[in-house]
Motif scaffolding. Structure first.
Motif, PDB file in Angstrom:
ATOM      1  N   ASN A  81       0.812  -1.222   0.000  1.00 26.52           N
ATOM      2  CA  ASN A  81       0.000   0.000   0.000  1.00 26.52           C
ATOM      3  C   ASN A  81       0.842   1.266   0.000  1.00 26.52           C
ATOM      4  O   ASN A  81       0.283   2.375   0.054  1.00 26.52           O
ATOM      5  CB  ASN A  81      -0.909   0.039   1.241  1.00 26.52           C
ATOM      6  N   ILE A  82       2.161   1.121  -0.073  1.00 20.80           N
ATOM      7  CA  ILE A  82       3.072   2.258   0.083  1.00 20.80           C
ATOM      8  C   ILE A  82       3.966   2.402  -1.140  1.00 20.80           C
ATOM      9  O   ILE A  82       4.523   1.414  -1.639  1.00 20.80           O
ATOM     10  CB  ILE A  82       3.980   2.083   1.321  1.00 20.80           C
ATOM     11  N   VAL A  83       4.121   3.640  -1.609  1.00 15.51           N
ATOM     12  CA  VAL A  83       5.152   3.951  -2.594  1.00 15.51           C
ATOM     13  C   VAL A  83       5.799   5.274  -2.191  1.00 15.51           C
ATOM     14  O   VAL A  83       5.118   6.173  -1.691  1.00 15.51           O
ATOM     15  CB  VAL A  83       4.580   4.027  -4.036  1.00 15.51           C
ATOM     16  N   VAL A  84       7.117   5.371  -2.358  1.00 13.08           N
ATOM     17  CA  VAL A  84       7.822   6.574  -1.935  1.00 13.08           C
ATOM     18  C   VAL A  84       7.911   7.568  -3.084  1.00 13.08           C
ATOM     19  O   VAL A  84       7.767   7.225  -4.259  1.00 13.08           O
ATOM     20  CB  VAL A  84       9.229   6.254  -1.389  1.00 13.08           C
ATOM     21  N   ALA A  85       8.142   8.833  -2.719  1.00 10.73           N
ATOM     22  CA  ALA A  85       8.164   9.917  -3.699  1.00 10.73           C
ATOM     23  C   ALA A  85       9.160  10.971  -3.243  1.00 10.73           C
ATOM     24  O   ALA A  85       9.728  10.885  -2.146  1.00 10.73           O
ATOM     25  CB  ALA A  85       6.764  10.528  -3.840  1.00 10.73           C
ATOM     26  N   TYR A 212     -10.997   4.678   4.998  1.00 17.78           N
ATOM     27  CA  TYR A 212     -11.863   4.694   3.813  1.00 17.78           C
ATOM     28  C   TYR A 212     -11.209   3.878   2.707  1.00 17.78           C
ATOM     29  O   TYR A 212     -10.011   4.002   2.448  1.00 17.78           O
ATOM     30  CB  TYR A 212     -12.090   6.147   3.383  1.00 17.78           C
ATOM     31  N   GLU A 213     -12.013   3.058   2.057  1.00 17.02           N
ATOM     32  CA  GLU A 213     -11.486   2.162   1.025  1.00 17.02           C
ATOM     33  C   GLU A 213     -10.907   2.914  -0.174  1.00 17.02           C
ATOM     34  O   GLU A 213     -10.104   2.361  -0.925  1.00 17.02           O
ATOM     35  CB  GLU A 213     -12.562   1.181   0.562  1.00 17.02           C
ATOM     36  N   LYS A 214     -11.306   4.175  -0.382  1.00 14.74           N
ATOM     37  CA  LYS A 214     -10.714   4.993  -1.437  1.00 14.74           C
ATOM     38  C   LYS A 214      -9.970   6.181  -0.829  1.00 14.74           C
ATOM     39  O   LYS A 214      -9.815   7.229  -1.434  1.00 14.74           O
ATOM     40  CB  LYS A 214     -11.788   5.468  -2.419  1.00 14.74           C
ATOM     41  N   VAL A 239      -4.222  -0.628  -3.171  1.00 19.57           N
ATOM     42  CA  VAL A 239      -3.207  -1.223  -4.043  1.00 19.57           C
ATOM     43  C   VAL A 239      -3.414  -0.829  -5.497  1.00 19.57           C
ATOM     44  O   VAL A 239      -2.447  -0.533  -6.216  1.00 19.57           O
ATOM     45  CB  VAL A 239      -3.209  -2.760  -3.884  1.00 19.57           C
ATOM     46  N   ASP A 240      -4.664  -0.784  -5.961  1.00 23.29           N
ATOM     47  CA  ASP A 240      -4.886  -0.419  -7.362  1.00 23.29           C
ATOM     48  C   ASP A 240      -4.482   1.033  -7.623  1.00 23.29           C
ATOM     49  O   ASP A 240      -3.976   1.360  -8.712  1.00 23.29           O
ATOM     50  CB  ASP A 240      -6.331  -0.669  -7.780  1.00 23.29           C
ATOM     51  N   LEU A 241      -4.672   1.897  -6.664  1.00 16.87           N
ATOM     52  CA  LEU A 241      -4.235   3.295  -6.804  1.00 16.87           C
ATOM     53  C   LEU A 241      -2.720   3.374  -6.823  1.00 16.87           C
ATOM     54  O   LEU A 241      -2.138   4.102  -7.638  1.00 16.87           O
ATOM     55  CB  LEU A 241      -4.821   4.130  -5.660  1.00 16.87           C
TER      56      LEU A 241
END
Length: 373
Positions: A81-85, A212-214, A239-241
């Motif tokens: 659920n995590i991505v860095v930026a 919240y799911e979104k 995950v899809d986001l």
């Protein structure tokens, strides 16, 4: 693509290197690398770790160790659920770039970080502003939000704790926003860069990504963690986001840098100690600011419940930018004008620098205010 000038960033770029007392700074007083290593208990071995590090791109989405440390700051998020930026500024931009298309309805609170309404406007979105008002404690008016959140609304952008007001939405309030978003099918982007330094309790309010799911939460190492120099932030969300964001991210990020990843992981794995320091600073300094406001008849505010900034209302016949320029020229003290945040008639103060800087700066502001008597 045309986009508005970024008011706060232009102001800071123009003036922050020309002041003696920076009361526009929004980070908790920055840590040195030596302080971070001391907190982590690694003053001797850290150099050896760096000397052995081969300077590749590193893990593209962020190392597993880093993403696990980030996920641990949430109740229901996992590594996937995590991505860095590149900072929260990069995280926010990636979310808007991924979700928003021309004609989409986007609702943004104001005041907030200007990204959240200027970026979607630049894409041709139908941006609706939800004005935060003093009479509501600078919390969103939920009935107004319901009226704006038409079926098919793409995104609701909020900021919690809020910059610049220090207002704080608790879990129940965030749940109300999630329910409104669910009813119209919208994502909720919650910029949580100040999370972890509430004035009460353990410092952590609930996160939208957990509620919240979104829900999408962004944050960084800059504000609460006192490590802006790392330029590392993240997105937590479905995950899809995260997969959709990663497609866009490939075009403008690649990775955040191995050294940034290394030190951010160290700080997050010792977050209790890092944030205890930050909470001590913001709580002690807010007491100083609060006492000062009470003694200044021309200044009022809604006392912050979190964050590092406050929005000061001033009773003077002068525009906020002219006020701040004159203040800087006469005293060396830097504030941020409300006009830079589309909030004319106000001033933003950052109160999380060293207490000596804050006390001396406020004393100079008091002398300046006497010129208007």
């Amino acid at each position: 693509m045309k986009i508005r000038n970024f008011g706060v960033e232009i102001w800071m770029n123009g003036y922050e290197n020309h002041c003696s007392h920076n009361l526009a700074e929004t980070c908790v007083e920055s840590l040195t690398i030596a302080q971070l290593l001391e907190i982590a208990g690694k003053p001797q071995s850290a150099l050896d770790d760096l000397l052995a590090m081969k300077m590749t791109y590193g893990a593209i989405e962020g190392s597993d160790r880093l993403r696990a440390a980030i996920a641990a700051t949430y109740a229901r998020q996992k590594i996937e659920n995590i991505v860095v930026a590149h900072g929260a500024i990069g995280a926010n931009a990636l979310v808007h770039e991924t979700l928003v298309e021309p004609g989409d309805r986007v609702i943004s609170v104001l005041p907030t970080y200007q990204q959240h309404y200027s970026i979607p406007a630049s894409y041709g979105a139908d941006v609706q502003i939800l004005k935060l008002r003093e009479e509501n404690g600078f919390l969103p008016d939920l009935e107004e939000l319901r009226r704006l959140a038409l079926p098919g609304t793409k995104l609701i952008a909020i900021n919690n704790p809020n910059n610049p007001t220090g207002a704080l939405m608790d879990e129940a309030f965030l749940g109300e926003i999630a329910a409104i978003a669910r009813a119209c099918g919208a994502y909720v982007l919650c910029d949580e860069v100040y999370r972890g330094i509430d004035q009460e309790g353990d410092g952590f309010t609930a996160s939208m990504a957990d509620l919240y799911e979104k829900g999408i939460s962004t944050a960084s190492m800059s504000k609460a963690y006192s490590l802006a120099g790392l330029r590392l932030g993240w997105i937590a969300g479905p995950v899809d986001l995260i997969h959709a964001v990663s497609i866009h991210r490939d075009y403008n990020t690649i990775s955040v840098g191995m050294i940034d990843d290394h030190f951010a992981t160290m700080a997050l794995e010792n977050r209790d100690k890092v944030l205890a320091r930050s909470r001590s600073i913001v709580r002690g300094n807010l007491a100083i600011l609060d006492a000062w406001v009470k003694d200044e008849p021309r200044i009022s505010y809604i006392k912050p419940r979190s964050g590092t900034t406050a929005l000061l209302k001033y009773d003077l016949p002068i525009a906020s930018e002219a006020f701040c320029i004159r203040l800087l020229e006469r005293t060396g003290v830097l504030f941020t004008p409300g006009s830079a945040m589309d909030m004319e008639g106000y001033l933003r103060i950052g109160y999380a620098n060293g207490s000596t800087v804050l006390r001396e700066g406020l004393a100079r502001v008091s002398q300046f205010l006497k010129e208007f008597d």
